[in-house]
Scaffold this active site. Structure first.
Site, PDB file in Angstrom:
ATOM      1  N   ASP A  97       0.835  -1.201   0.000  1.00  0.00           N
ATOM      2  CA  ASP A  97       0.000   0.000   0.000  1.00  0.00           C
ATOM      3  C   ASP A  97       0.872   1.254   0.000  1.00  0.00           C
ATOM      4  O   ASP A  97       0.665   2.169  -0.789  1.00  0.00           O
ATOM      5  CB  ASP A  97      -0.969  -0.001   1.195  1.00  0.00           C
ATOM      6  CG  ASP A  97      -0.273  -0.273   2.539  1.00  0.00           C
ATOM      7  OD1 ASP A  97       0.952  -0.556   2.556  1.00  0.00           O
ATOM      8  OD2 ASP A  97      -0.955  -0.203   3.576  1.00  0.00           O
ATOM      9  N   THR A 101       9.205   4.101   5.765  1.00  0.00           N
ATOM     10  CA  THR A 101      10.644   4.008   6.048  1.00  0.00           C
ATOM     11  C   THR A 101      11.343   3.098   5.034  1.00  0.00           C
ATOM     12  O   THR A 101      12.549   3.190   4.832  1.00  0.00           O
ATOM     13  CB  THR A 101      10.895   3.426   7.456  1.00  0.00           C
ATOM     14  OG1 THR A 101      10.382   2.096   7.491  1.00  0.00           O
ATOM     15  CG2 THR A 101      10.249   4.266   8.534  1.00  0.00           C
ATOM     16  N   GLY A 102      10.591   2.182   4.448  1.00  0.00           N
ATOM     17  CA  GLY A 102      11.171   1.222   3.502  1.00  0.00           C
ATOM     18  C   GLY A 102      11.645  -0.054   4.179  1.00  0.00           C
ATOM     19  O   GLY A 102      12.106  -0.982   3.511  1.00  0.00           O
ATOM     20  N   THR A 104       9.889  -2.380   5.690  1.00  0.00           N
ATOM     21  CA  THR A 104       9.048  -3.523   5.318  1.00  0.00           C
ATOM     22  C   THR A 104       9.424  -4.014   3.922  1.00  0.00           C
ATOM     23  O   THR A 104       9.614  -5.216   3.706  1.00  0.00           O
ATOM     24  CB  THR A 104       7.554  -3.120   5.350  1.00  0.00           C
ATOM     25  OG1 THR A 104       7.256  -2.574   6.626  1.00  0.00           O
ATOM     26  CG2 THR A 104       6.659  -4.302   5.073  1.00  0.00           C
ATOM     27  N   LYS A 128       6.300   7.480   0.464  1.00  0.00           N
ATOM     28  CA  LYS A 128       6.558   8.637   1.341  1.00  0.00           C
ATOM     29  C   LYS A 128       8.059   8.784   1.489  1.00  0.00           C
ATOM     30  O   LYS A 128       8.631   8.378   2.514  1.00  0.00           O
ATOM     31  CB  LYS A 128       5.949   8.326   2.709  1.00  0.00           C
ATOM     32  CG  LYS A 128       5.012   9.359   3.255  1.00  0.00           C
ATOM     33  CD  LYS A 128       4.679   8.996   4.691  1.00  0.00           C
ATOM     34  CE  LYS A 128       3.223   8.725   4.889  1.00  0.00           C
ATOM     35  NZ  LYS A 128       2.914   8.376   6.311  1.00  0.00           N
ATOM     36  N   ARG A 162     -10.651   1.529   5.842  1.00  0.00           N
ATOM     37  CA  ARG A 162     -10.101   0.772   4.709  1.00  0.00           C
ATOM     38  C   ARG A 162     -11.053   0.762   3.515  1.00  0.00           C
ATOM     39  O   ARG A 162     -10.640   0.618   2.375  1.00  0.00           O
ATOM     40  CB  ARG A 162      -9.830  -0.677   5.116  1.00  0.00           C
ATOM     41  CG  ARG A 162      -8.716  -0.866   6.127  1.00  0.00           C
ATOM     42  CD  ARG A 162      -8.304  -2.327   6.186  1.00  0.00           C
ATOM     43  NE  ARG A 162      -7.535  -2.677   7.362  1.00  0.00           N
ATOM     44  CZ  ARG A 162      -6.213  -2.548   7.475  1.00  0.00           C
ATOM     45  NH1 ARG A 162      -5.514  -2.064   6.487  1.00  0.00           N
ATOM     46  NH2 ARG A 162      -5.588  -2.903   8.584  1.00  0.00           N
TER      47      ARG A 162
HETATM   48  P1  5GP Z   1       7.548   1.035   6.346  1.00  0.00           P
HETATM   49  O1  5GP Z   1       8.132  -0.290   6.752  1.00  0.00           O
HETATM   50  O2  5GP Z   1       7.849   1.389   4.901  1.00  0.00           O
HETATM   51  O3  5GP Z   1       7.918   2.131   7.284  1.00  0.00           O
HETATM   52  O4  5GP Z   1       6.010   0.921   6.547  1.00  0.00           O
HETATM   53  C1  5GP Z   1       5.136   0.376   5.655  1.00  0.00           C
HETATM   54  C2  5GP Z   1       3.811   0.146   6.321  1.00  0.00           C
HETATM   55  O5  5GP Z   1       3.531   1.174   7.289  1.00  0.00           O
HETATM   56  C3  5GP Z   1       2.678   0.224   5.328  1.00  0.00           C
HETATM   57  O6  5GP Z   1       2.448  -1.007   4.695  1.00  0.00           O
HETATM   58  C4  5GP Z   1       1.533   0.659   6.213  1.00  0.00           C
HETATM   59  O7  5GP Z   1       0.955  -0.443   6.847  1.00  0.00           O
HETATM   60  C5  5GP Z   1       2.181   1.537   7.258  1.00  0.00           C
HETATM   61  N1  5GP Z   1       2.084   2.969   6.912  1.00  0.00           N
HETATM   62  C6  5GP Z   1       3.072   3.825   6.617  1.00  0.00           C
HETATM   63  N2  5GP Z   1       2.601   5.066   6.358  1.00  0.00           N
HETATM   64  C7  5GP Z   1       1.256   4.964   6.495  1.00  0.00           C
HETATM   65  C8  5GP Z   1       0.183   5.907   6.327  1.00  0.00           C
HETATM   66  O8  5GP Z   1       0.339   7.091   6.009  1.00  0.00           O
HETATM   67  N3  5GP Z   1      -1.066   5.406   6.539  1.00  0.00           N
HETATM   68  C9  5GP Z   1      -1.332   4.116   6.894  1.00  0.00           C
HETATM   69  N4  5GP Z   1      -2.604   3.768   7.077  1.00  0.00           N
HETATM   70  N5  5GP Z   1      -0.335   3.210   7.057  1.00  0.00           N
HETATM   71  C10 5GP Z   1       0.926   3.642   6.847  1.00  0.00           C
END
Ligand code: 5GP
Length: 184
Positions: A97, A101-102, A104, A128, A162
């Site tokens: 979605d 941070t990247g 995941t 982002k 959602r």
């Molecule tokens: P990362 O590991 O890239 O920091 O985080 C990815 C996950 O963080 C996404 O799959 C999502 O579940 C959650 N996430 C990050 N930013 C947002 C946001 O603005 N809204 C929502 N609902 N989830 C987010």
């Protein structure tokens, strides 16, 4: 009270999904593709995306820890459920979605490389970049978004919103300081 402000309309989302589907289809030509959704946030995007691609695909899902009651990502990504579909020698397209941070995306890419996938690509509806902590490559990006918390079109806040057809920024919520809950 929380306030929702329209960020990306349903029409813009659908145009973008069509564009991404065409790009992916052109890149993979008629090769089989294992499309893997990162639960929960990707399920709406994934279902629209696969119905616009004319490719021989398999679909499976992966579930990782994420945050649903907090507004910050965790540095601690954990796998709850991997895929059941055999991966060895396959082209894997991971559908996310949002890449924040990247961490995941980086974790998932490594997971499929270690599982023996022939290729691994990542497709994320939202990106982002302001909050990126890794140099992970995301091959297919829908929209670059500013550092706001977004909901709708599969993205939640406390498992709400959602089902919304558009994407909204959410305002008026208290940042709980990065408290991490498991999205299971
Ligand atoms: P990362 O590991 O890239 O920091 O985080 C990815 C996950 O963080 C996404 O799959 C999502 O579940 C959650 N996430 C990050 N930013 C947002 C946001 O603005 N809204 C929502 N609902 N989830 C987010």
């Amino acid at each position: 009270m929380t306030n929702l402000r329209l960020a990306i309309s349903e029409e813009e989302i659908q145009e973008c999904v069509e564009r991404l589907a065409r790009l992916i289809q052109a890149d993979y030509k008629n090769q089989p593709l294992l499309v893997v959704g990162a639960l929960n946030g990707s399920f709406v995007f994934l279902s629209d995306l696969i119905r616009r691609m004319n490719l021989p695909i398999q679909v499976d899902f992966i579930r990782l820890s994420s945050y649903d009651a907090a507004l910050k990502s965790s540095g601690d990504v954990r796998l709850h459920h991997g895929v059941r579909t055999p991966v060895v020698g396959k082209n894997v397209l991971v559908v996310e979605d949002i890449v924040d941070t990247g961490l995941t995306a980086q974790f998932i890419r490594k997971y499929f490389e270690e599982e023996g996938a022939a290729t691994v690509s990542i497709c994320s509806l939202l990106d982002k970049p302001a909050r990126r902590l890794t140099s992970v490559t995301v091959e297919y990006v829908g929209f670059e978004v500013p550092d706001q918390f977004l909901v709708g079109y599969g993205l939640d806040y406390n498992q709400q919103y959602r089902e919304l057809r558009d994407i909204y920024s959410i305002e008026g919520v208290v940042d709980s300081g990065g408290r991490v809950t498991e999205d299971i």
